[in-house]
Enzyme design. Sequence first.
Site, PDB file in Angstrom:
ATOM      1  N   HIS A  43     -17.143 -77.500  59.731  1.00 16.33           N
ATOM      2  CA  HIS A  43     -16.918 -78.557  60.718  1.00 16.33           C
ATOM      3  C   HIS A  43     -15.686 -78.364  61.579  1.00 16.33           C
ATOM      4  CE1 HIS A  43     -19.951 -81.678  59.856  1.00 16.33           C
ATOM      5  NE2 HIS A  43     -19.940 -81.174  58.641  1.00 16.33           N
ATOM      6  N   LYS A 100     -12.938 -92.749  69.562  1.00 19.82           N
ATOM      7  CA  LYS A 100     -13.009 -91.674  68.571  1.00 19.82           C
ATOM      8  C   LYS A 100     -11.667 -91.647  67.864  1.00 19.82           C
ATOM      9  CE  LYS A 100     -13.928 -88.753  71.973  1.00 19.82           C
ATOM     10  NZ  LYS A 100     -14.955 -87.827  71.547  1.00 19.82           N
ATOM     11  N   LYS A 135      -8.239 -84.183  70.942  1.00 19.89           N
ATOM     12  CA  LYS A 135      -9.218 -85.006  71.664  1.00 19.89           C
ATOM     13  C   LYS A 135      -8.645 -85.529  72.988  1.00 19.89           C
ATOM     14  CE  LYS A 135     -11.683 -86.539  67.446  1.00 19.89           C
ATOM     15  NZ  LYS A 135     -13.142 -86.393  67.655  1.00 19.89           N
ATOM     16  N   THR A 140     -20.244 -86.333  68.053  1.00 17.82           N
ATOM     17  CA  THR A 140     -21.501 -87.056  67.956  1.00 17.82           C
ATOM     18  C   THR A 140     -21.425 -88.333  68.787  1.00 17.82           C
ATOM     19  OG1 THR A 140     -20.673 -88.032  65.896  1.00 17.82           O
ATOM     20  CG2 THR A 140     -22.256 -86.215  65.702  1.00 17.82           C
ATOM     21  N   LYS A 171     -24.251 -90.506  71.264  1.00 19.97           N
ATOM     22  CA  LYS A 171     -24.552 -91.943  71.247  1.00 19.97           C
ATOM     23  C   LYS A 171     -24.399 -92.539  72.645  1.00 19.97           C
ATOM     24  CE  LYS A 171     -22.294 -91.891  66.743  1.00 19.97           C
ATOM     25  NZ  LYS A 171     -21.014 -92.254  66.084  1.00 19.97           N
TER      26      LYS A 171
HETATM   27  C1  LIG Z   1     -19.835 -91.544  66.119  1.00 17.60           C
HETATM   28  C2  LIG Z   1     -18.583 -92.042  65.530  1.00 17.60           C
HETATM   29  C3  LIG Z   1     -17.450 -91.232  65.471  1.00 17.60           C
HETATM   30  C4  LIG Z   1     -17.424 -89.829  66.026  1.00 17.60           C
HETATM   31  O1  LIG Z   1     -17.030 -89.854  67.367  1.00 17.60           O
HETATM   32  P1  LIG Z   1     -16.626 -88.517  68.161  1.00 17.60           P
HETATM   33  O2  LIG Z   1     -16.503 -88.999  69.568  1.00 17.60           O
HETATM   34  O3  LIG Z   1     -17.735 -87.554  67.995  1.00 17.60           O
HETATM   35  O4  LIG Z   1     -15.339 -88.053  67.585  1.00 17.60           O
HETATM   36  C5  LIG Z   1     -16.301 -91.749  64.918  1.00 17.60           C
HETATM   37  N1  LIG Z   1     -16.266 -93.003  64.448  1.00 17.60           N
HETATM   38  C6  LIG Z   1     -17.334 -93.820  64.491  1.00 17.60           C
HETATM   39  C7  LIG Z   1     -17.218 -95.209  63.972  1.00 17.60           C
HETATM   40  C8  LIG Z   1     -18.530 -93.371  65.032  1.00 17.60           C
HETATM   41  O5  LIG Z   1     -19.599 -94.190  65.057  1.00 17.60           O
END
Ligand SMILES: *Cc1c(COP(=O)(O)O)cnc(C)c1O
Length: 832
Positions: free
Chosen positions: A372, A563, A569, A671, A675
């Site tokens: 990862h 995030k 980031k 991820t 979304k």
């Molecule tokens: C999807 C998700 C993440 C991951 O977000 P990234 O933008 O990919 O870092 C982190 N926290 C929660 C609560 C999420 O639903």
Amino acid sequence: MADGPSATTSSSAEPARSGLDADALQRDVIDNLICLQARYPAIATPHDWYMALAYSVRDRMLARWVATVQTYAAREVRVACYLSAEFLIGPQLGNNIVNLGIEANAREAMQALGQDLDTLLALEEEPGLGNGGLGRLAACYLDSLATLETPAIGYGIRYEFGIFDQEIRDGWQVEITDKWLQKGNPWEIVRPDVTFYVPFGGRIQNETDADGRLRVRWIPANQVKGVACDIPMLGFRVNTCNTLRLWKSEAVESFDLQDFNAGDYYQAVQEKVISETLSKVLYPNDEPEAGKRLRLAQQYFFVSCSLQDMLRLLDLKGEPTQRFADMFAAQLNDTHPAIAVAELMRLLIDERQMPWDEAWDITGRALAYTNHTLLPEALETWGLPLFRSLLPRPLEIIYEINRRFLDDLRQRYANDEARVARMSLIDERGDKLLRMAHLATVGCHAVNGVAALHSTLLRQTVLRDFAELWPERFHNVTNGVTPRRFMLLCNPELARLLDETVGEGWITDLKRLQGLVAHANDDAFQERWRRVKLLKKEALAGRIRSVTGIVADPGALFDVQVKRIHEYKRQHLNALFIISLYQRLRSNPQLAVAPRCFVFGGKAAPGYAMAKLIIRLINGVAEVVNNDPAVNDRLKVVFLPDFNVKNAHLVYPAADLSEQISTAGKEASGTGNMKFMMNGALTIGTLDGANVEIREEVGEDNFFLFGLTADQVERVRREGYRPADYANSNPQLRDVLALITDGHFSRGDRDVFRPLVENLLQSDPFLVLADYADYVACQERVSAAWQDSRRWTRMSILNTACSGKFSSDRAIGEYCDQIWKIRPVSIALDRL
Ligand SMILES: *Cc1c(COP(=O)(O)O)cnc(C)c1O
């Protein structure tokens, strides 16, 4: 309540515990209120009603669960075991209602009892058993495994305290203990009969057994008992209900009598305390692992319990130990469970008297590893003294694995000792360190990255030598997210529009969203699309107002970055852009800019000072911008506290713009980006992680690309990166940094942000300043696109239309085909 419980006397024929109609549900809720909550309607609190409903929904899952477990036990099936230190499953009630397909009935039943379903849903405590993306991925995969009717078990840790709750005070993050179990967890079923003992410490004794063979006996100083706590994981509109099995640690019943008799009462008590603290708390990530003895103990604890459980299931089926790898495919979610390589060997050799070569073959065939991260500081290592003191026997086994491995390497690469040293399981350059990624790579038959770019870089960088040695071992499985939770559950308004436009099948066959393309230019459809988005923005604006007091205009562009807070980031790059926009508006009040509302959310690891300072900066900028009448009709900045799955439900559907601006080569996949895309947000992003594939799917015209590529990042670094040069040659950037330094966002305090600005000017490890100008230019293109509503809406529709690849169903399908070789098994539900 005229139509209250008494009305249930004239009831439907459906049985109370399993009937799916509103009447049966209503009767069960009353039963559970009385029999499990020991309350009657007149005095029941909203939480009592939540619990009663949760138990009633659970009742409807249990027959499916039992049928599932029975089927797997009776049939020749291979089971996927997903081993993960984190499962960020989010609230369960709404999801289970959706997957059962009883939303309307549940609403009606609760209404008849004078209760509002949405109010009850909001009462559920979030099980915060993960930090962020990695834990959420594990949860999405469990949803897809069940939905695809794939035999699977999730194995993890039942933390008593999950990820902390975040509050913001004076602009700073404050961590509050997460007491998610305080009011009880209706989804958990404890199995006191499914327990295992896990040894720690002590010494090794070599013995000769009756047949004259050398046997190793580990005489531990201490044992911890693991108790199974199960959570049912129901698939979408199928009978498959898999198990998430989380291990809770307990002290072994009696104190060590020897210690006790020897008068070392306190030593015995101490061991008991350690046993009970083992599964107490989730470690926040992004902190140095070094010396975290308890963390290593957690990893070994849950891995050992899980493997022992798999062996137990094998025995129950009457299968010989030799069949272990035929019956189980265990996936290691990052290196946290990598100790499984040594532990499975130990169980097979020491406990089941299997010869080394046979055990090694089984271990390799059973295990697979998902990497990862490429960040060197995040690659897990353990100091040998710590490891030896806690896990002497597993360490011995690791030495033997390494001895054999290095022997093979020397055969193959004679005279290349440098390569052998690089590949060794032990880093001998300074204090000796055990490299967990190497252990996993050597001990597993498959290694995969989580996005195409990440898998390529993995082969070229951190695992390069291994990819040269075993090219066939390396795979890519791009991450995915479940559209059940992240579309249907959190955006039912969009789901309804999609049902009407492309037909209901899209939710389990997400590629069907392609059918939207034909409607992307249709004015009437566009209008409906915008109405859904506006509705979701109004809902988020309502939450923003109630939590922060800030009034956000739903007509503004919602520009969202949610995030974990981390330098890679680059939330601070976003903040620098906001400051530059603010400055431009201040110096030219007539400037025509599209109104924007910047929304941030995310937690910083408690020990990560720079990440906490970035939160402080965002809040400092928010305070100034939101209170400046010269700009606050066009600019708003919001830091929404306590970003978690529950809040995520509100955020992703409301976004117009998704900020995915990590330094290229640093974000393995992401991820959140998926979304957002599913919910019709446009992405501004670098060529990093799954952004690359998102852009490929939606087309370059519908993606706002900026920044250095991973190759360019490496080149800039190699040639000697001088961040100050970028500031010196860009007056706008210089002014932005000066404003921060001058205390403009810290009420005149010139010290607060000094470490942040100095870090950017002197080292800037994630090339914020190098990418700044291109980011600002790209944001200009975003503003221009937003001004053209038809164009923006078209791009928004196309993003959803092209998001099919990013369903976790696709990802799980690839794991099943390429790595696990597992096929679906449908579950028949006999008369309940
Ligand atoms: C999807 C998700 C993440 C991951 O977000 P990234 O933008 O990919 O870092 C982190 N926290 C929660 C609560 C999420 O639903």
